[in-house]
Design a protein around this motif. Structure first.
Motif, short mmCIF file in Angstrom:
data_model
loop_
_atom_site.label_atom_id
_atom_site.label_comp_id
_atom_site.label_asym_id
_atom_site.label_seq_id
_atom_site.Cartn_x
_atom_site.Cartn_y
_atom_site.Cartn_z
N GLU B 359 -56.31 12.12 90.33
CA GLU B 359 -55.29 12.43 89.34
C GLU B 359 -53.93 12.67 90.00
O GLU B 359 -52.89 12.24 89.48
N ALA B 360 -53.94 13.32 91.12
CA ALA B 360 -52.69 13.57 91.86
C ALA B 360 -52.06 12.25 92.29
O ALA B 360 -50.84 12.04 92.18
N GLU B 361 -52.91 11.34 92.78
CA GLU B 361 -52.41 10.01 93.18
C GLU B 361 -51.75 9.32 92.00
O GLU B 361 -50.70 8.71 92.11
N VAL B 362 -52.44 9.38 90.86
CA VAL B 362 -51.94 8.70 89.67
C VAL B 362 -50.61 9.30 89.22
O VAL B 362 -49.67 8.58 88.90
N ARG B 363 -50.52 10.60 89.25
CA ARG B 363 -49.26 11.24 88.82
C ARG B 363 -48.12 10.82 89.73
O ARG B 363 -47.00 10.60 89.28
N SER B 364 -48.41 10.71 90.99
CA SER B 364 -47.39 10.27 91.94
C SER B 364 -46.97 8.82 91.64
O SER B 364 -45.78 8.49 91.66
N GLU B 365 -47.95 7.99 91.33
CA GLU B 365 -47.65 6.59 91.00
C GLU B 365 -46.76 6.50 89.75
O GLU B 365 -45.80 5.72 89.70
N VAL B 366 -47.08 7.32 88.76
CA VAL B 366 -46.30 7.31 87.52
C VAL B 366 -44.87 7.76 87.79
O VAL B 366 -43.90 7.14 87.33
N ASP B 367 -44.73 8.84 88.56
CA ASP B 367 -43.38 9.33 88.87
C ASP B 367 -42.56 8.25 89.58
O ASP B 367 -41.38 8.05 89.31
N THR B 368 -43.22 7.54 90.49
CA THR B 368 -42.54 6.47 91.23
C THR B 368 -42.11 5.36 90.27
O THR B 368 -40.99 4.83 90.38
N ALA B 369 -42.98 5.02 89.35
CA ALA B 369 -42.67 3.95 88.40
C ALA B 369 -41.47 4.32 87.53
O ALA B 369 -40.57 3.50 87.30
N PHE B 370 -41.44 5.56 87.06
CA PHE B 370 -40.32 6.00 86.22
C PHE B 370 -39.02 6.02 87.03
O PHE B 370 -37.96 5.63 86.52
N ALA B 371 -39.11 6.49 88.27
CA ALA B 371 -37.91 6.56 89.11
C ALA B 371 -37.37 5.15 89.36
O ALA B 371 -36.17 4.89 89.29
N TRP B 372 -38.29 4.21 89.64
CA TRP B 372 -37.89 2.83 89.89
C TRP B 372 -37.23 2.23 88.64
O TRP B 372 -36.16 1.63 88.71
N ALA B 373 -37.84 2.46 87.50
CA ALA B 373 -37.31 1.89 86.26
C ALA B 373 -35.90 2.40 85.97
O ALA B 373 -35.02 1.66 85.53
N ALA B 374 -35.70 3.70 86.23
CA ALA B 374 -34.39 4.31 85.90
C ALA B 374 -33.27 3.76 86.76
O ALA B 374 -32.10 3.87 86.42
N GLU B 375 -33.63 3.17 87.91
CA GLU B 375 -32.60 2.62 88.81
C GLU B 375 -32.33 1.15 88.56
O GLU B 375 -31.48 0.56 89.23
N GLN B 376 -33.05 0.56 87.65
CA GLN B 376 -32.90 -0.89 87.44
C GLN B 376 -31.59 -1.20 86.70
O GLN B 376 -31.10 -0.39 85.93
N PRO B 377 -31.05 -2.40 86.92
CA PRO B 377 -29.77 -2.75 86.29
C PRO B 377 -29.92 -2.93 84.78
O PRO B 377 -30.96 -3.34 84.29
N LEU B 378 -28.83 -2.61 84.07
CA LEU B 378 -28.80 -2.85 82.63
C LEU B 378 -28.64 -4.35 82.37
O LEU B 378 -28.31 -5.12 83.27
N CYS B 379 -28.85 -4.76 81.14
CA CYS B 379 -28.75 -6.18 80.79
C CYS B 379 -27.29 -6.62 80.72
O CYS B 379 -26.39 -5.84 80.41
N THR B 380 -27.08 -7.90 80.97
CA THR B 380 -25.78 -8.52 80.81
C THR B 380 -25.62 -8.92 79.34
O THR B 380 -26.47 -9.63 78.81
N PRO B 381 -24.57 -8.44 78.66
CA PRO B 381 -24.44 -8.69 77.22
C PRO B 381 -24.62 -10.16 76.84
O PRO B 381 -25.38 -10.48 75.91
N GLU B 382 -23.98 -11.05 77.56
CA GLU B 382 -24.00 -12.48 77.20
C GLU B 382 -25.40 -13.08 77.28
O GLU B 382 -25.65 -14.13 76.69
N ASP B 383 -26.30 -12.43 78.00
CA ASP B 383 -27.66 -12.97 78.11
C ASP B 383 -28.43 -12.90 76.79
O ASP B 383 -29.50 -13.50 76.64
N GLY B 384 -27.86 -12.18 75.81
CA GLY B 384 -28.49 -12.15 74.49
C GLY B 384 -28.57 -13.52 73.84
O GLY B 384 -29.35 -13.74 72.92
#
Lengths: 322, 400
Positions: B359-384
């Motif tokens: 469970e500790a491993e999993v919690r660490s994996e989840v925290d890492t996933a959220f941290a990674w996602a929060a650093e990802q670039p936003l979308c380019t408007p024109e790509d809509g």
């Protein structure tokens, strides 16, 4: 007169009609017929009229629309509230049955029914099947079904009274983005006709035509342009079927310039119809339209907000015409 | 070795598998009395006991990954004003997605893996099928590097590379479409199976009946997993279905149907394994009704507190028929995480310490996933304007 929200105004009309017609019914899923307004009694159709007349049903919008149609054909007035994610689900029964029955029965079928269909898509983040930009276009295309899209609480109440009293089937589009809009609305019943557009602002330089959830942006753009010295006439379509050609043509004949604005997709949207009707009737006028592009609304707020014809874009388009 | 032996002894003294099932059964009765209905068939063939320790542990890991992803997401929604994602939470139902997907082929070429059609409560199904957690989370947050490039968000995530055809914003249509995939498998002689997850609300739709009827008529390799969590949106399923067991309806279509305890991943796996074996062998469709429960509201996490699981009966739409808090708490006594963990400890597959480490491993994996996602670039408007057709872009009609 009291300040009321869009949905409170609508349910006040429904409540009045149901009190005066013990046969009238209401079918819903997800969205209960409940409205509150500061200082006003809570409207709750389910508790007031009971579950025999007000039915919370399973997720089957096709049944909901079919059932009110059947109630109407049996001689009872009926209405249903289709929540946004199901806006297209009852299409077939409305297009192939409600729209054709009077005509195909030689005028015998009477359908005093209202399909309240919630339109969303004006809110970023939902995308896919929770973002419908075509609902006004597809329902406005059907003969035999009156399609209206009120943009103010006053119109919403008056048009709901008119819709419930009409022997024709009415698609009553509810722009979900206007949920929190409120204004002074009479407590007494009154009708807003299902045949007339509304001139929201008079002017002589340019006519801007919008509808439904697009109206706040149109009015904001008109205010900006007015402050810059432009004389803008603003028309709220309000009724998509039958569209009020006379009001449109009268205005464009005066201003000689028409900017039609859609929150619907560009191709075959109401704005295309507005331009076509005015172009047929007014010689030498200038026309322009802006709309949501022919792309499904994406989830990302960055992409989505860029794709909307907002107040800034409407004002920019207007300035290019005058 | 010694730790394992001690653990087994403690379990024998404390709570055995049989004893646990008795308690679980009693809890089920209590739930029934409280107003909800959760009945399951008794013991069925225990295919799960034949699995390797590694495979069994993997099931617990999947349940924990779903659970901690959900809890982390709920906490962010409640505490971080900059968190943009929304969710239809799956917490409470983890054993269903996990047990079903554990019986499927989730890796390999696209023309060999099994396909899953999900609902708009999709996170559990996606993680169980093998969708990358970080990229899924980035999608929820409308990021350009999300699993669908920011176009989909939660209700429409999709990853065909692992056979996850996708979440679905609608109730019903996807279920008929899923039979189309099964039809293709049969036509081309593939032994793949098509699985659709649906909720109890689906019963009312015409699609439920069309899917089952056509699957049976054509004997398709199609598995309908109905997650009966008692509520469609904010209404008890008795508002949309006259049956106590929706499986009865499937039987009326001539489809083998089984009611399982959706809180017990191994019961779910056993039923899924039987269904998959039947479908691969050309035996046609199966219907599995898993009795389960969602801890959160239909949408979002109103009524919940940070660090606390569940939303206790909070009713934003003022519908009087929405669930009572007592019912939520009763179901939480039969938590799928606890059942899976305790069963594996009882079977000697894991020690209590090993489960904690996992469970500790999993919690660490989840925290890492959220941290990674929060650093990802936003979308380019024109790509809509992209991805409307394979080639080209549509014209930006919002600009004059």
């Amino acid at each position: 007169m009291t300040e009321k929200t869009w949905m409170y105004s609508v349910l006040e009309a429904v409540q009045w009609e149901m009190r005066n017609d013990p046969a009238m019914t209401w079918i819903y899923e997800l969205t209960p017929p409940v409205a509150t307004n500061a200082g006003m009694p809570v409207i709750n159709l389910e508790t007031e009229f009971g579950r025999r007349r007000v039915v919370n049903t399973g997720i089957d919008e096709n049944w909901m629309a079919s059932a009110v149609l059947g109630a109407g054909l049996a001689g009872s007035r009926a209405a249903t509230y289709i929540p946004y994610q199901g806006a297209g689900m009852p299409y077939q029964v409305i297009q192939n049955h409600a729209g054709k029955l009077r005509h195909m029965t030689g005028g015998k079928a009477s359908m005093p029914v209202v399909f309240v269909i919630e339109m969303t898509g004006q809110t970023p983040g939902f995308a896919g099947q929770h973002s419908d930009y075509e609902v006004d276009t597809i329902y406005a295309h059907i003969p035999g079904v009156r399609t209206v899209v009120p943009s103010t609480p006053y119109d919403a109440k008056g048009m709901m009274h008119a819709a419930l009293r009409s022997p024709d089937p009415v698609v009553f589009l509810y722009p979900a983005g206007l949920r929190m809009l409120s204004e002074e609305v009479p407590d007494e019943p009154y009708e807003v006709p299902l045949t007339r557009a509304a001139v929201r602002q008079e002017g002589s330089d340019l006519t801007i035509v919008g509808s439904g959830a697009g109206m706040p942006d149109v009015l904001e753009a008109a205010a900006t342009l007015t402050s810059e010295g432009m004389s803008v006439e603003v028309i709220d379509l309000r009724v998509l079927k039958e569209m009020d050609t006379e009001t449109l043509v009268t205005s464009v004949a005066k201003t000689r310039r028409l900017l039609a604005v859609d929150q619907s997709y560009y191709t075959l949207g109401p704005a295309a119809e507005v331009v076509a009707r005015c172009a047929e009737a007014v010689e030498g006028a200038r026309f322009r339209r802006i709309a949501f592009p022919d792309a499904p609304p994406p989830a990302s707020p960055e992409m989505f907000t860029w794709m909307r014809p907002d107040a800034t874009r409407i004002a920019d388009a207007a300035r290019k015409m005058v | 070795m010694e730790a394992e032996a001690i653990s087994r002894k403690d379990l024998r003294d404390g709570i055995s598998r049989r004893g646990f099932m008795q308690i679980a059964g009693m809890a089920g009765v209590a739930v029934g009395v409280a107003g909800g209905i959760a009945r399951a068939e008794g013991a069925i063939g225990y295919h799960a006991m034949d699995l390797s320790d590694e495979d069994l542990t993997q099931m617990l890991r999947t349940i924990l990954r779903i659970r901690w992803h959900e809890r982390t997401m709920a906490d962010r929604m409640l505490s971080d004003p900059n968190y943009r994602a929304y969710n239809h939470f799956y917490a409470g139902q983890e054993a269903v997605a996990t047990g079903v997907c554990a019986a499927l082929r989730n890796e390999g070429p696209f023309d060999q893996i099994d396909l899953v059609y999900s609902t708009h409560r999709p996170t559990g199904h996606a993680l169980a099928k093998g969708v990358d957690m970080g990229r899924m989370q980035a999608e929820f947050d409308f990021r350009a590097t999300g699993i669908n490039g920011g176009y989909a968000a939660e209700m429409h995530i999709s990853d065909p590379s692992v056979g996850f055809i996708g979440a679905d914003g609608m109730i019903g249509p996807g279920h008929v479409i899923a039979t189309g995939s099964a039809f293709a498998f049969r036509a081309r002689g593939s032994d793949q199976v098509s699985v659709v997850f649906g909720g109890d609300g689906t019963y009312a739709t015409p699609h439920f009946h069309s899917a089952l009827n056509n699957a049976r008529l054509l004997d398709l390799p199609f598995i309908y997993v109905l997650e009966n969590n008692l509520y469609h949106q904010y209404a008890h399923y008795s508002y949309s279905c006259p049956h106590t067991d929706i499986a009865d309806a499937a039987r009326a279509y001539g489809i083998p149907a089984r009611v399982v305890d959706g809180q017990d991943v191994f019961q779910v796996y056993n039923a899924a394994k039987e269904a998959v074996d039947r479908a691969r062998a050309g035996g046609g469709p199966t219907f599995i009704e898993a009795k389960t429960y969602r801890y959160y509201n239909h949408w979002g996490a109103p009524g919940a507190d940070v660090g606390q699981l569940g939303a206790f009966g909070y009713d934003p739409l003022a519908i009087t028929s929405f669930r009572p808090e007592r019912e939520v708490r009763a179901w939480m006594q039969r938590d799928p995480v606890d059942i899976a963990r305790d069963t594996l400890i009882d079977w000697g597959v894991l020690t209590a310490e090993g489960a904690e480490m996992l469970e500790a491993e999993v919690r660490s994996e989840v925290d890492t996933a959220f941290a990674w996602a929060a650093e990802q670039p936003l979308c380019t408007p024109e790509d809509g304007l992209r991805h409307v057709f394979v080639e080209g872009e549509v014209i930006p009609r919002q600009i004059a």
